[in-house]
Structures are given as structure tokens and as C-alpha cells.
Design a protein around this motif. Structure first.
Motif, PDB file in Angstrom:
ATOM      1  N   ALA A   1      -1.057  19.137  12.470  1.00  0.00           N
ATOM      2  CA  ALA A   1       0.054  18.501  13.188  1.00  0.00           C
ATOM      3  C   ALA A   1       1.385  19.089  12.732  1.00  0.00           C
ATOM      4  N   ALA A   2       1.511  19.262  11.427  1.00  0.00           N
ATOM      5  CA  ALA A   2       2.759  19.793  10.876  1.00  0.00           C
ATOM      6  C   ALA A   2       2.988  21.239  11.299  1.00  0.00           C
ATOM      7  N   VAL A   3       1.947  22.069  11.222  1.00  0.00           N
ATOM      8  CA  VAL A   3       2.083  23.487  11.588  1.00  0.00           C
ATOM      9  C   VAL A   3       2.376  23.638  13.077  1.00  0.00           C
ATOM     10  N   ALA A   4       1.650  22.890  13.908  1.00  0.00           N
ATOM     11  CA  ALA A   4       1.809  23.018  15.360  1.00  0.00           C
ATOM     12  C   ALA A   4       3.201  22.618  15.824  1.00  0.00           C
TER      13      ALA A   4
ATOM     14  N   LEU B   1      13.973   9.645  14.727  1.00  0.00           N
ATOM     15  CA  LEU B   1      12.597   9.591  15.228  1.00  0.00           C
ATOM     16  C   LEU B   1      11.595   9.898  14.122  1.00  0.00           C
ATOM     17  N   GLY B   2      11.905  10.892  13.289  1.00  0.00           N
ATOM     18  CA  GLY B   2      11.012  11.249  12.197  1.00  0.00           C
ATOM     19  C   GLY B   2      10.816  10.098  11.225  1.00  0.00           C
ATOM     20  N   CYS B   3      11.895   9.421  10.869  1.00  0.00           N
ATOM     21  CA  CYS B   3      11.808   8.289   9.931  1.00  0.00           C
ATOM     22  C   CYS B   3      11.032   7.123  10.537  1.00  0.00           C
ATOM     23  N   ILE B   4      11.198   6.887  11.846  1.00  0.00           N
ATOM     24  CA  ILE B   4      10.459   5.812  12.515  1.00  0.00           C
ATOM     25  C   ILE B   4       8.954   6.109  12.500  1.00  0.00           C
TER      26      ILE B   4
ATOM     27  N   PHE C   1       7.477   5.635   9.040  1.00  0.00           N
ATOM     28  CA  PHE C   1       7.292   4.213   8.739  1.00  0.00           C
ATOM     29  C   PHE C   1       6.022   3.683   9.399  1.00  0.00           C
ATOM     30  N   PHE C   2       5.834   4.008  10.686  1.00  0.00           N
ATOM     31  CA  PHE C   2       4.650   3.512  11.396  1.00  0.00           C
ATOM     32  C   PHE C   2       3.359   4.121  10.847  1.00  0.00           C
ATOM     33  N   GLY C   3       3.444   5.339  10.294  1.00  0.00           N
ATOM     34  CA  GLY C   3       2.270   5.939   9.667  1.00  0.00           C
ATOM     35  C   GLY C   3       1.773   5.111   8.500  1.00  0.00           C
ATOM     36  N   TYR C   4       2.688   4.715   7.625  1.00  0.00           N
ATOM     37  CA  TYR C   4       2.293   3.909   6.466  1.00  0.00           C
ATOM     38  C   TYR C   4       1.975   2.471   6.858  1.00  0.00           C
ATOM     39  N   LEU C   5       2.619   1.980   7.925  1.00  0.00           N
ATOM     40  CA  LEU C   5       2.284   0.650   8.415  1.00  0.00           C
ATOM     41  C   LEU C   5       0.844   0.638   8.918  1.00  0.00           C
ATOM     42  N   CYS C   6       0.453   1.715   9.580  1.00  0.00           N
ATOM     43  CA  CYS C   6      -0.923   1.839  10.068  1.00  0.00           C
ATOM     44  C   CYS C   6      -1.912   1.841   8.901  1.00  0.00           C
ATOM     45  N   TYR C   7      -1.594   2.592   7.847  1.00  0.00           N
ATOM     46  CA  TYR C   7      -2.450   2.614   6.665  1.00  0.00           C
ATOM     47  C   TYR C   7      -2.563   1.227   6.028  1.00  0.00           C
TER      48      TYR C   7
ATOM     49  N   PHE D   1      -7.024   5.835  10.149  1.00  0.00           N
ATOM     50  CA  PHE D   1      -6.396   6.710   9.158  1.00  0.00           C
ATOM     51  C   PHE D   1      -6.024   8.058   9.788  1.00  0.00           C
ATOM     52  N   LEU D   2      -6.870   8.530  10.712  1.00  0.00           N
ATOM     53  CA  LEU D   2      -6.590   9.780  11.420  1.00  0.00           C
ATOM     54  C   LEU D   2      -5.292   9.657  12.223  1.00  0.00           C
ATOM     55  N   PHE D   3      -5.135   8.536  12.900  1.00  0.00           N
ATOM     56  CA  PHE D   3      -3.917   8.281  13.667  1.00  0.00           C
ATOM     57  C   PHE D   3      -2.705   8.199  12.742  1.00  0.00           C
ATOM     58  N   ALA D   4      -2.900   7.559  11.586  1.00  0.00           N
ATOM     59  CA  ALA D   4      -1.808   7.452  10.611  1.00  0.00           C
ATOM     60  C   ALA D   4      -1.369   8.829  10.122  1.00  0.00           C
ATOM     61  N   GLU D   5      -2.339   9.712   9.887  1.00  0.00           N
ATOM     62  CA  GLU D   5      -2.001  11.068   9.432  1.00  0.00           C
ATOM     63  C   GLU D   5      -1.242  11.842  10.502  1.00  0.00           C
ATOM     64  N   LEU D   6      -1.598  11.637  11.768  1.00  0.00           N
ATOM     65  CA  LEU D   6      -0.858  12.277  12.861  1.00  0.00           C
ATOM     66  C   LEU D   6       0.591  11.796  12.896  1.00  0.00           C
ATOM     67  N   LEU D   7       0.787  10.493  12.705  1.00  0.00           N
ATOM     68  CA  LEU D   7       2.138   9.932  12.682  1.00  0.00           C
ATOM     69  C   LEU D   7       2.938  10.493  11.504  1.00  0.00           C
ATOM     70  N   LEU D   8       2.300  10.542  10.332  1.00  0.00           N
ATOM     71  CA  LEU D   8       2.986  11.034   9.138  1.00  0.00           C
ATOM     72  C   LEU D   8       3.310  12.520   9.253  1.00  0.00           C
ATOM     73  N   GLY D   9       2.356  13.299   9.759  1.00  0.00           N
ATOM     74  CA  GLY D   9       2.581  14.738   9.902  1.00  0.00           C
ATOM     75  C   GLY D   9       3.689  15.037  10.889  1.00  0.00           C
ATOM     76  N   THR D  10       3.704  14.296  12.010  1.00  0.00           N
ATOM     77  CA  THR D  10       4.754  14.502  13.014  1.00  0.00           C
ATOM     78  C   THR D  10       6.110  14.054  12.483  1.00  0.00           C
ATOM     79  N   GLY D  11       6.132  12.899  11.817  1.00  0.00           N
ATOM     80  CA  GLY D  11       7.385  12.402  11.254  1.00  0.00           C
ATOM     81  C   GLY D  11       7.957  13.334  10.207  1.00  0.00           C
TER      82      GLY D  11
END
Length: 387
Positions: free
Chosen positions: A48-51, A71-74, A77-83, A92-102
Motif C-alpha cells: 500500500a505504501a509503495v503503490a 486525511l493521512g492523520c484521519i 487514527f481509524f487504522g488503530y481504531l480498527c485494531y 487486521f488486513l483492513f487496518a494495515e491498509l488504512l495505516l499504510g495509506t495514512g
């Protein structure tokens, strides 16, 4: 100017005060995940980060640094909220996508906004000092967070994630507090513009290209060494209780070194600084390979000092050669090279460690860094009179 700098400090804290790092594998294991699952999750984060690395930098240039940081900070936050409130691999996969994009939305935009802020007030000479301080804050936060994360985990493995979500949230009001620097940038064709900036950065402006490549190689080298620390401690049969202490000391070392980076750079100058960084980084791998004893921890300490110097100094060189309307994109190209190089060499280095030995893996790493590093450093010196 102070408002933006203070807000960027808070954003750095919200991203780097990582309470979950010392216990995240234990957290995964508690929820039935094996090591293969852990690697898949981290691969998703990296992909996610590389792409998104270069597109996000371009987005910061044309949409606005402030908007990207918000947007990145939001998303962070939602990545860790998901975790914090889920227990499945898919979640957890969805959380990693949120964290990588943020994470990717913040990367590049923060440094670009910092440089543009200093430039607007005719204080570009202070950029490196503030970049060093921001790097220091990040590493200090990471070091201290490790201790608190372990204490919270003693009560529950969920507690560090709850606290992490709260800390991540603090970055949102800080991002809203930022003031965008006025820039004129009207783009008709985003894809063409991204390609134009990539071509300019890596083909047209040779000196900028060599600086980006050298900075990317050194960044990948220091990131790779960070993943060698635990295998070294395991090789030495270090008591587990010392892992957190050593990890904290190393991160504090990076932070202190970053704080002094502007003075070190002024003392040595770009040419000597580049040589010194390459020699110490490569030499650190070689020296550690032949000193797999507790004396090797002193080598790691010196290596981490230069890790603290290298990040703000090499990013500063790139900023000085870059136009404001493409600065975040160019910094994202640098980050892309770091992630891509790490993703390419890490599996091979891990295989060498498993099939042969830790020493072989360290020595091969030194060679992988030395050859392209010396090449681009040499090309850089040969082009010192270019614009």
C-alpha cells in the motif's frame, strides 16, 4: 511559522509514539495468527505504501500539503481504531491498509510543508535544524513509547492499542491547525504531470537524481539494519528483559544525532558528509559481521548516530534542489526508492541468514549498499557544477 512547526511536531508525535510495537507479535499470536499471517499483514502495509508513495506526494503538491496531512492523520487514527476493536485477520488486513495509506499521505507532505514554511519567511537556512528536531522527536517518542507499551501490555494486550488510537487522534487537530503556504499550481493532466516530475527528478536534473538515489540507498540501508538488531540480540542470547532497553537507547541515539545534524553538516560540507555517511554505514555492516559479540553493540550505537545524521541532512540536500510545486512528489520518489529497495533485498538477506549465517547476511548487505552508493556519490561529485 511557529504555528506550522509546532503542529508538525505534534503530527510526528502522533505517528511515532508507537506503544504497540514491542508487543504486536504477541497480540497477533493471541488472536490465532501465525508468523506467515504476520508477514502477509506487513507485506500489505508495504505494498500500500509503495503503490501510493509517488501519487500521494503529487497529491500533496496539487491538492495541498495541509489537506493531505489531515486525511493521512484521519486514516492513521481509524487504522488503530480498527485494531482496537477487532479480532480477525481480515479486519487486521483492513487496518494495515488504512495505516499504510495514512502513513504515505503524511510522508513527503510534512517535509515539503516545513521547507515551504521556512522559505516563505526567508529562513530556508533553518530548515535542516527543524527537520532534525522533527526527526529527533519521532525517535524519542518511539523510544519512550516502547517502555510504556510494555507496561500497558502487562495488564492487557488491548490496552496499548486503545492508547495508540488516542495518540493517533491527536494528529488530527494538529493537522487542522496547519496553515497552507500559498503556491500557484494549476494542473490539467495529473498523470502527465507525475510523469513529468519523475522524468525531471530522475532523468533531466542529473544532480537531483544522484542525490535522490544516494539518499534512497542510505535510507534502505539504515532500515535494513534496524531489522538486523533483533537477530543480533538473539545470536548473542541476550536476555529478553534487555531488548526493550537496547531498543530505547538506539532510538534515543538517533534522536540526539538528528538534533545536531545541521551543525555536523555545516562542519563537514556536502562532499565530506556524503563520504562519511557511506563509509560509516557500510563499515557498520562489515564491522558488526566480524564482531558478533557484545562489543558489536557499540558498533550499532555508532551506526545509529549516523542514521540520525543521514535522514535530515540528505533530505535537506534534495529540498534545496527542488521547486516548491513538486517538492512533496520528489520527496515521495525518495521514499518510494527506500521502500522498493528494502522490499527487493530483504527476502534475499533473510534467506542468506537462514541458509548460511548472520555474518554472511551482513557482509552481503554491505556489498549491496557499497556498490550503488559509491556509484551515485561519485556521480554526484562529478556534477557539482550543474544547476
Amino acid at each position: 511559522m511557529k504555528r506550522n512547526i509546532l503542529a508538525l511536531y505534534l503530527i510526528k508525535l502522533s505517528k511515532w509514539f508507537t506503544l504497540v510495537m514491542p508487543i504486536i507479535v504477541l497480540f497477533y499470536e493471541k488472536h490465532g495468527l501465525g508468523l506467515q499471517d504476520v508477514f502477509i499483514l506487513k507485506s500489505v502495509y508495504s505494498v500500500a505504501a509503495v503503490a501510493l508513495e509517488i501519487p500521494s506526494g503529487y497529491l500533496a503538491d496539487v491538492w495541498g500539503r495541509r489537506k493531505c496531512l489531515i486525511l493521512g492523520c484521519i486514516l492513521f487514527f481509524f487504522g488503530y481504531l480498527c485494531y482496537s476493536f477487532t479480532s480477525t485477520f481480515t479486519a487486521f488486513l483492513f487496518a494495515e491498509l488504512l495505516l499504510g495509506t495514512g502513513q504515505t499521505l503524511v510522508n513527503g507532505a510534512d517535509s515539503a510543508l516545513l521547507y515551504d514554511t521556512t522559505a516563505q519567511y526567508k529562513k530556508e537556512n533553518l530548515y535542516l535544524r527543524y527537520e532534525g528536531r522533527i526527526t529527533m522527536i519521532g525517535n524519542f517518542a518511539e523510544a519512550v513509547a516502547g517502555i510504556f507499551g510494555g507496561l500497558l501490555a502487562a495488564y492487557s494486550l488491548r490496552f496499548p492499542f486503545y492508547a495508540q488510537a488516542v495518540i493517533a487522534f491527536t494528529g488530527i487537530p494538529a493537522a487542522f491547525a496547519l496553515r497552507e503556504v500559498n503556491r500557484s499550481n494549476k494542473i490539467q493532466n495529473p498523470v502527465n504531470e507525475i510523469m513529468r516530475i519523475i522524468k525531471y527528478s530522475l532523468v533531466t536534473n542529473k544532480k537531483l537524481c544522484y542525490n535522490i538515489m544516494f539518499s534512497g540507498i542510505i535510507g534502505a540501508a539504515t532500515l535494513t539494519m534496524a531489522w538486523f538488531v533483533q537477530p543480533v540480540l538473539m545470536y548473542l542470547k541476550t536476555p529478553i528483559s534487555w531488548y526493550g532497553i537496547i531498543w530505547t537507547v538506539l532510538n534515543l541515539t538517533v534522536g540526539l544525532a538528528a538534533l545536531w545534524s545541521d551543525r555536523v553538516d555545516r562542519y563537514f560540507g556536502p562532499r565530506k558528509m556524503g563520504i562519511l555517511i557511506l563509509v560509516v554505514i557500510v563499515g557498520g555492516y562489515v564491522s558488526l559481521a566480524f564482531n558478533l559479540t557484545y562489543a558489536g553493540l557499540a558498533i550499532l550505537l555508532v551506526f545509529y548516530v549516523f542514521r540520525g545524521f543521514a535522514t535530515p541532512i540528505l533530505k535537506g540536500y534534495i529540498n534545496q534542489m527542488t521547486f516548491s510545486d513538486m517538492r512533496a512528489t520528489v520527496l515521495s520518489i525518495r521514499n518510494f526508492i527506500i521502500r522498493l529497495m528494502f522490499a527487493a533485498i530483504a527476502p534475499f538477506i533473510g534467506w542468506l541468514n537462514d541458509m548460511y549465517s548472520l555474518r554472511i547476511a551482513l557482509l552481503v548487505s554491505a556489498g549491496i549498499i557499497l556498490v550503488p552508493g559509491a556509484l551515485f556519490l561519485g556521480l554526484q561529485f562529478g556534477k557539482t557544477e550543474e544547476g
